[in-house]
Design an enzyme around this catalytic site. Structure first.
Site, short mmCIF file in Angstrom:
data_model
loop_
_atom_site.label_atom_id
_atom_site.label_comp_id
_atom_site.label_asym_id
_atom_site.label_seq_id
_atom_site.Cartn_x
_atom_site.Cartn_y
_atom_site.Cartn_z
N GLY A 143 23.98 54.20 44.36
CA GLY A 143 24.09 55.26 43.35
C GLY A 143 25.52 55.59 43.43
O GLY A 143 26.42 55.35 44.18
N ASN A 144 26.12 55.84 42.17
CA ASN A 144 27.57 56.40 42.05
C ASN A 144 27.53 57.25 41.02
O ASN A 144 26.94 57.46 39.80
CB ASN A 144 28.36 55.02 41.69
CG ASN A 144 27.60 53.84 40.78
OD1 ASN A 144 27.49 54.07 39.55
ND2 ASN A 144 26.97 52.99 41.62
N GLU A 196 29.83 49.39 39.88
CA GLU A 196 29.52 49.90 38.39
C GLU A 196 30.58 50.39 37.70
O GLU A 196 30.44 51.27 36.70
CB GLU A 196 28.13 50.54 38.38
CG GLU A 196 26.84 50.02 39.26
CD GLU A 196 26.56 48.77 38.51
OE1 GLU A 196 27.03 48.11 37.50
OE2 GLU A 196 25.44 48.28 39.02
N HIS A 199 24.80 57.64 38.05
CA HIS A 199 23.62 56.72 38.24
C HIS A 199 23.10 56.61 39.70
O HIS A 199 23.95 56.61 40.70
CB HIS A 199 24.37 55.18 38.13
CG HIS A 199 23.65 54.13 38.56
ND1 HIS A 199 22.50 53.60 38.14
CD2 HIS A 199 24.01 53.12 39.45
CE1 HIS A 199 21.94 52.66 38.71
NE2 HIS A 199 22.81 52.36 39.40
N HIS A 256 19.43 55.29 42.19
CA HIS A 256 18.26 54.33 42.36
C HIS A 256 17.10 55.42 42.74
O HIS A 256 16.51 55.00 43.73
CB HIS A 256 18.46 53.32 43.43
CG HIS A 256 19.51 52.31 43.03
ND1 HIS A 256 19.88 51.41 43.89
CD2 HIS A 256 20.24 52.10 41.88
CE1 HIS A 256 20.86 50.57 43.18
NE2 HIS A 256 21.01 51.12 42.01
ZN LIG Z 1 22.55 50.63 40.66
#
Ligand SMILES: [Zn+2]
Length: 216
Positions: free
Chosen positions: A28-29, A74, A92, A94
């Site tokens: 995630g970011n 990303e 963002h 998962h």
């Molecule tokens: Zn990702």
């Protein structure tokens, strides 16, 4: 430290999403923008452990302005959303339910009026390799007119005017995905049509619903 408060926010919201079980380990970011600068989570770091000093500051070209850690892979996705939608923050993940539905749906129907905040339906961007400009392009295209999208066989993404809003939308997206999943066990979930969504918008404007009242 540059953008100290913004970097603290990015670290705090990262820890919150980890605590909520929406990010596992390094998956995630998050980022938040102030003017032309962006505070963004580093690549390969556990989001549950992040503090302000771990957050990298980059410019709109992705060049590191301050911070010792390389930004998330990303990067193109985050910068693309700032360029195209003038957003203030991007999240963002998962997250389990969003990712599960990204494996089977072409679109999450608007099964609850709260999802109108995400643009009603939630589109699913076609699968592309993580960290590529092709993934960024695919996601940007489906986000037109939406504040959330699923990314096929990958996860989910939201944006907003500020980081609290973008994080709230990620939690809302996960809630909506879980709601849809539960209902779909029983029968095909009924979705709100365009007229019902427009009526919701009018009622929201009339009652100023959703604006939180301050309680002293
Ligand atoms: Zn990702």
């Amino acid at each position: 430290m540059m953008l100290r408060s913004l970097r603290e926010q990015v670290a705090a919201q990262s820890r919150l999403l980890a605590a909520e079980g929406l990010v596992l380990g390094t998956a995630g970011n998050l980022s938040a923008r102030q003017g032309d600068l962006v505070a963004i989570t580093p690549t390969g770091a556990r989001l549950a452990d992040l503090r302000a000093e771990h957050i990298t500051v980059i410019d709109q070209r992705g060049e590191v302005v301050e911070g010792s850690l390389a930004p998330t892979s990303e990067l193109d996705l985050h910068l693309g959303i700032y360029r195209r939608f003038r957003a203030g923050a991007v999240v963002h993940t998962h997250a389990p339910m969003a990712t599960a539905l990204s494996l089977v749906l072409d679109e999450l129907p608007c099964v609850h009026y709260q999802l109108v905040e995400l643009g009603g339906t939630v589109p699913v961007a076609p699968y592309r390799t993580f960290g590529t400009p092709e993934l960024a392009d695919a996601v940007l295209d489906v986000l037109e007119g939406h504040t959330a999208a699923l990314m096929a066989n990958h996860g989910g993404i939201t944006h907003g005017a500020d980081l609290e809003t973008a994080t709230h939308r990620t939690l809302l997206l996960e809630w909506g995905c879980e709601l849809y999943w539960k209902a779909a066990q029983l029968a095909k979930p009924r979705a709100l049509d365009r007229a019902e969504r427009d009526d919701y918008d009018r009622q929201t404007a009339r009652l100023r619903y959703g604006s939180t009242q301050k309680i002293d």
